[in-house]
Design an enzyme around this catalytic site. Structure first.
Site, PDB file in Angstrom:
ATOM      1  N   ARG A  28     102.294  61.194  14.142  1.00 55.49           N
ATOM      2  CA  ARG A  28     102.215  61.553  15.733  1.00 55.49           C
ATOM      3  C   ARG A  28     103.128  62.813  16.198  1.00 55.49           C
ATOM      4  O   ARG A  28     103.785  62.635  16.990  1.00 55.49           O
ATOM      5  CB  ARG A  28     102.608  60.278  16.249  1.00 55.49           C
ATOM      6  N   ARG A  32     103.281  63.272  22.874  1.00 55.35           N
ATOM      7  CA  ARG A  32     103.849  63.041  24.296  1.00 55.35           C
ATOM      8  C   ARG A  32     105.351  63.546  24.259  1.00 55.35           C
ATOM      9  O   ARG A  32     106.059  63.804  25.296  1.00 55.35           O
ATOM     10  CB  ARG A  32     103.815  61.693  24.844  1.00 55.35           C
ATOM     11  N   ARG A  41      97.956  67.492  28.889  1.00 55.54           N
ATOM     12  CA  ARG A  41      97.588  66.256  29.255  1.00 55.54           C
ATOM     13  C   ARG A  41      97.372  66.411  30.704  1.00 55.54           C
ATOM     14  O   ARG A  41      96.441  65.582  31.141  1.00 55.54           O
ATOM     15  CB  ARG A  41      98.595  65.085  28.627  1.00 55.54           C
ATOM     16  N   ASP A  78      91.651  60.199  17.116  1.00 52.62           N
ATOM     17  CA  ASP A  78      92.065  58.543  17.212  1.00 52.62           C
ATOM     18  C   ASP A  78      91.369  57.891  15.785  1.00 52.62           C
ATOM     19  O   ASP A  78      90.313  58.221  15.717  1.00 52.62           O
ATOM     20  CB  ASP A  78      91.685  58.033  18.458  1.00 52.62           C
ATOM     21  N   TYR A 155      90.382  45.902  16.611  1.00 50.78           N
ATOM     22  CA  TYR A 155      90.038  46.496  17.917  1.00 50.78           C
ATOM     23  C   TYR A 155      88.739  46.085  18.467  1.00 50.78           C
ATOM     24  O   TYR A 155      88.574  45.681  19.734  1.00 50.78           O
ATOM     25  CB  TYR A 155      90.190  47.864  17.800  1.00 50.78           C
TER      26      TYR A 155
END
Length: 354
Positions: A28, A32, A41, A78, A155
């Site tokens: 990652r 963010r 974003r 993703d 998921y």
């Protein structure tokens, strides 16, 4: 070979070479905690737009590379990206995560799924990976990544993130034949997708089985490991020279079993001591990790000591330095910069601090 370009540093480590220092990247690492990412974003609020628009995804993948020069640059994407290509649509809602509606609950739904054709259903992957290879040259290794069958199935069956996995585990323990048929289909799709990423320029592929740490060892052997193996065998048949990494969060109870999946490198989380992980995995298995992401909230001295301790315990062959999970939101960017600077001088620092 005369005139051939040098092999990037991380790829050399992934192939088991003995090196002066371990290569370093972070899970990652695009994301963010970086201001440039948050600004982007705000401009493109949809995650799928950011990850499926080549221009934006390339920019995001390269943001940490420009800032910190890690030895690995990973495709910004993703794990759910291939699902629509087999007939399972999804959406990612900011702050809520992925939503799959309707979730997969019946054999009829599973029978309707179709084989993955990456070129047709994910045309954005090729330009992203080809451009990343061009941009970084031999200065860094380009990593692709895929989700593992158990995690993608979790998921798809739960319909969203879950804390206890009662729906998929209920299916596993009540209707195992149905779940096995679904996992086999997903494994074929993932293998095909991983091969496609390699064809497009990925030099190493990491498989994330994020939720397999929620399984007991015997259930891991039944519902996760055989399908990880199915992916690895198919990828290795087509691309025997491409190293594969397996990461599972909360994996200290199943480390030895992870090594049985056929991957070249086991990515270790921070709940196990690196020296113990090495002992448990055996001399021939590469390792990645395993610094607690919260260490990056510590002082520079603390970060340096943790890096050197991890490197000492891992040894100088077949180790890729990384965190034990992804970089956390709110991590100070200057500490990330310090982490990379320190890691890249590790051989000199070890000589001083030994």
């Amino acid at each position: 070979m005369a005139g051939s370009s040098p092999v990037p540093y991380l790829l050399r480590a992934a192939r088991g070479e003995k090196l002066e220092r371990p290569p370093v990247w972070m899970m990652r690492q695009a994301g963010r905690y970086m201001k440039v990412y948050r600004d982007l974003r705000d401009k493109y609020p949809s995650f799928r737009e950011r990850s499926e628009n080549p221009e934006i995804a390339i920019e995001i993948s390269l943001q940490p590379w420009r800032a910190f020069q890690p030895d690995g640059v990973i495709l910004f994407s993703d794990i759910l990206t291939p699902l629509p290509g087999i007939g399972i649509p999804f959406d990612i809602i900011e702050s809520r995560g992925p939503i799959i509606d309707p979730p997969i609950r019946t054999q009829e739904q599973i029978d309707k799924l179709y084989p993955l054709e990456p070129e047709e259903t994910m045309p954005f992957i090729r330009p992203i990976l080809e451009t990343l290879r061009q941009e970084v040259g031999t200065a860094s290794t380009v990593l692709g990544f895929v989700g593992a069958p158990w995690t993608l199935a979790a998921y798809a069956i739960e319909g969203k993130s879950s804390k206890d996995y009662t729906v998929i585990k209920g299916m596993a323990f009540r209707e195992p034949a149905m779940l096995h048929s679904f996992l086999a289909k997903i494994a074929d799709a993932i293998a095909r997708y991983a091969c496609y990423q390699i064809d497009c320029g990925a030099q190493v592929v990491q498989m994330f089985d994020s939720w397999a740490g929620q399984l007991s060892p015997q259930d891991y052997e039944t519902f996760a490991m055989p399908y990880q193996k199915q992916v690895v065998e198919q990828v290795k048949a087509a691309h025997p020279e491409t190293p594969m990494i397996l990461y599972i969060n909360g994996s200290s109870g199943i480390l030895e079993r992870m090594a049985m999946s056929g991957v070249d490198i086991v990515s270790v989380d921070w709940t196990v001591d690196m020296a113990e992980a090495r002992k448990r995995l055996g001399a021939n298995m590469g390792v990645q990790g395993n610094i607690d992401p919260c260490a990056l909230f510590g002082s520079h001295d603390f970060i340096r000591d943790r890096i050197l301790d991890t490197i000492r315990k891992a040894g100088n062959q077949g180790h890729i330095l990384n965190l034990g999970h992804g970089v956390l939101q709110g991590t100070p960017e200057e500490n990330v910069a310090f982490f990379f600077e320190t890691a890249k001088q590790a051989d000199k620092l070890l000589a001083v601090h030994s």
